[in-house]
Scaffold this motif. Structure first.
Motif, short mmCIF file in Angstrom:
data_model
loop_
_atom_site.label_atom_id
_atom_site.label_comp_id
_atom_site.label_asym_id
_atom_site.label_seq_id
_atom_site.Cartn_x
_atom_site.Cartn_y
_atom_site.Cartn_z
N GLU A 132 -2.82 -4.58 6.66
CA GLU A 132 -1.59 -5.30 6.32
C GLU A 132 -1.37 -5.30 4.80
O GLU A 132 -0.24 -5.14 4.33
N ALA A 133 -2.46 -5.44 4.04
CA ALA A 133 -2.36 -5.41 2.57
C ALA A 133 -1.88 -4.04 2.11
O ALA A 133 -1.02 -3.94 1.22
N ALA A 134 -2.42 -2.97 2.70
CA ALA A 134 -1.99 -1.61 2.34
C ALA A 134 -0.51 -1.42 2.61
O ALA A 134 0.23 -0.89 1.78
N ASN A 135 -0.07 -1.86 3.78
CA ASN A 135 1.34 -1.72 4.14
C ASN A 135 2.23 -2.55 3.24
O ASN A 135 3.33 -2.13 2.88
N LEU A 136 1.77 -3.74 2.86
CA LEU A 136 2.55 -4.59 1.97
C LEU A 136 2.69 -3.94 0.59
O LEU A 136 3.77 -3.97 0.00
N ILE A 137 1.63 -3.35 0.08
CA ILE A 137 1.72 -2.67 -1.22
C ILE A 137 2.74 -1.54 -1.13
O ILE A 137 3.59 -1.38 -2.01
N ARG A 138 2.66 -0.76 -0.07
CA ARG A 138 3.64 0.32 0.14
C ARG A 138 5.06 -0.23 0.16
O ARG A 138 5.95 0.30 -0.51
N ASP A 139 5.26 -1.31 0.90
CA ASP A 139 6.59 -1.89 1.01
C ASP A 139 7.08 -2.45 -0.33
O ASP A 139 8.25 -2.31 -0.67
N TRP A 140 6.18 -3.07 -1.10
CA TRP A 140 6.56 -3.61 -2.41
C TRP A 140 6.95 -2.46 -3.35
O TRP A 140 7.95 -2.53 -4.05
N ARG A 141 6.16 -1.38 -3.35
CA ARG A 141 6.48 -0.22 -4.18
C ARG A 141 7.83 0.35 -3.81
O ARG A 141 8.64 0.69 -4.67
N THR A 142 8.11 0.46 -2.51
CA THR A 142 9.38 0.99 -2.04
C THR A 142 10.53 0.09 -2.47
O THR A 142 11.56 0.57 -2.95
N ALA A 143 10.34 -1.21 -2.34
CA ALA A 143 11.39 -2.16 -2.71
C ALA A 143 11.67 -2.18 -4.21
O ALA A 143 12.81 -2.38 -4.64
N HIS A 144 10.65 -1.95 -5.00
CA HIS A 144 10.80 -2.04 -6.47
C HIS A 144 10.96 -0.69 -7.14
O HIS A 144 11.27 -0.63 -8.33
N GLY A 145 10.73 0.39 -6.41
CA GLY A 145 10.95 1.73 -6.93
C GLY A 145 10.00 2.12 -8.05
O GLY A 145 9.05 1.42 -8.37
N SER A 146 10.28 3.24 -8.64
CA SER A 146 9.40 3.77 -9.68
C SER A 146 9.54 3.03 -10.99
O SER A 146 8.82 3.32 -11.94
N ASP A 147 10.46 2.08 -11.08
CA ASP A 147 10.60 1.28 -12.30
C ASP A 147 9.61 0.12 -12.34
O ASP A 147 9.54 -0.58 -13.34
N ALA A 148 8.85 -0.06 -11.27
CA ALA A 148 7.88 -1.15 -11.24
C ALA A 148 6.84 -0.92 -12.35
O ALA A 148 6.42 0.21 -12.58
N PRO A 149 6.43 -2.00 -13.01
CA PRO A 149 5.41 -1.84 -14.06
C PRO A 149 4.14 -1.23 -13.47
O PRO A 149 3.72 -1.60 -12.39
N ASP A 150 3.60 -0.29 -14.17
CA ASP A 150 2.34 0.36 -13.82
C ASP A 150 2.24 0.70 -12.33
O ASP A 150 1.28 0.36 -11.65
N VAL A 151 3.27 1.40 -11.84
CA VAL A 151 3.31 1.76 -10.43
C VAL A 151 2.09 2.60 -10.04
O VAL A 151 1.63 2.55 -8.90
N ARG A 152 1.49 3.32 -11.00
CA ARG A 152 0.30 4.12 -10.69
C ARG A 152 -0.83 3.24 -10.17
O ARG A 152 -1.58 3.64 -9.29
N LEU A 153 -0.96 2.06 -10.73
CA LEU A 153 -2.02 1.16 -10.28
C LEU A 153 -1.77 0.70 -8.84
O LEU A 153 -2.71 0.49 -8.08
N LEU A 154 -0.52 0.56 -8.46
CA LEU A 154 -0.22 0.19 -7.07
C LEU A 154 -0.58 1.32 -6.11
O LEU A 154 -1.04 1.06 -5.00
N PHE A 155 -0.37 2.58 -6.54
CA PHE A 155 -0.83 3.69 -5.70
C PHE A 155 -2.34 3.59 -5.52
O PHE A 155 -2.87 3.80 -4.43
#
Length: 190
Positions: A50-73
Motif C-alpha cells: 500500500e505504501a508503494a502504491n501510495l508513493i506512485r499515486d503521490w508522484r503521479t498527482a504531483h508530477g515531475s515538479d515535485a521536490p526531489d522526485v528521484r528520492l520518491l522513485f
C-alpha cells in the motif's frame, strides 16, 4: 502442544486503510520526510504494498515538479523490493539516479549500482560498486558540519557504504532481511 497451536495462529493483518485524498494533498516534506506520517506511516504498520502504491499515486498527482522526485522513485523502489517485486524495484531505482555532474563525488549512483546488483544476484557488481563508493574522498562540504546542538560533528563517510556492506554480509537473503544487516551509522562529535 497448546504452545505449538498458539504459535500457528496467524497474526491479524495490519490495518492498511488511509485517507487517499488527504495523503495526496500533503506537501513533499509531510509526505516523504515525516518518519511517522505520509507513506512511512503505512510502511511502519506493515502495509508495504500500500505504501508503494501510495508513493506512485503521490508522484503521479504531483508530477515531475515535485521536490526531489528521484528520492520518491527510490523509496517506492525500496517498498517494491521489500515485497519481492524486484524488476519493478530495479526500474524505479534506475529512475532515482542523479545526473553525473550533480552526483560527482557524492556516490549516490554507486549506491544505486550496488543495490541493483544485489537485487540481480550480481555479486561482482555489488563488490565493484562497494569498492568505488569506499574509495570516494569526503567532499569538502562535509569537512566541518554542525549538528542540531550547534557543536561540530563529523558525518560518516561514505554515505550508504554500511548498506552495501549489509548486502554483502547477508548475500542471498531477501532485500528486507539484507537491508536489516546494515550496521547503523553514527555521527561522531568533533
Amino acid at each position: 502442544m497448546l504452545l505449538l497451536a498458539a504459535a500457528l495462529v496467524a497474526l491479524p493483518a495490519p490495518d492498511c486503510r488511509y485517507d487517499q485524498a488527504a495523503m495526496l494533498a500533503l506537501d513533499y516534506d509531510a509526505f516523504d520526510q515525516d518518519m511517522a506520517g505520509g507513506w512511512r506511516g503505512l510502511s511502519n504498520r506493515g502495509c508495504t504494498a500500500e505504501a508503494a502504491n501510495l508513493i506512485r499515486d503521490w508522484r503521479t498527482a504531483h508530477g515531475s515538479d515535485a521536490p526531489d522526485v528521484r528520492l520518491l522513485f527510490w523509496h517506492e523502489g525500496q517498498m517494491r523490493a521489500e515485497i519481492g517485486q524486484k524488476q519493478q524495484a530495479i526500474a524505479l531505482f534506475e529512475r532515482s539516479r542523479k545526473p553525473a555532474e550533480i552526483d560527482r563525488g557524492w556516490g549516490w549512483n554507486l549506491y544505486v549500482d550496488g543495490t541493483i546488483a544485489f537485487l540481480r544476484g550480481d555479486r561482482s557488481g555489488l563488490e565493484r560498486a562497494r569498492a568505488a563508493l569506499a574509495a570516494l574522498p569526503r567532499p569538502p562540504e562535509l569537512a566541518q558540519t554542525v549538528g542540531p546542538d550547534g557543536k561540530p560533528t563529523k558525518l560518516q563517510w561514505p554515505r550508504n557504504l554500511n548498506i552495501l556492506d549489509g548486502f554483502r554480509r547477508c548475500w542471498g537473503q531477501p532485500y528486507r532481511q539484507a537491508l536489516a544487516c546494515a550496521v547503523p551509522t553514527s555521527v561522531k562529535k568533533g
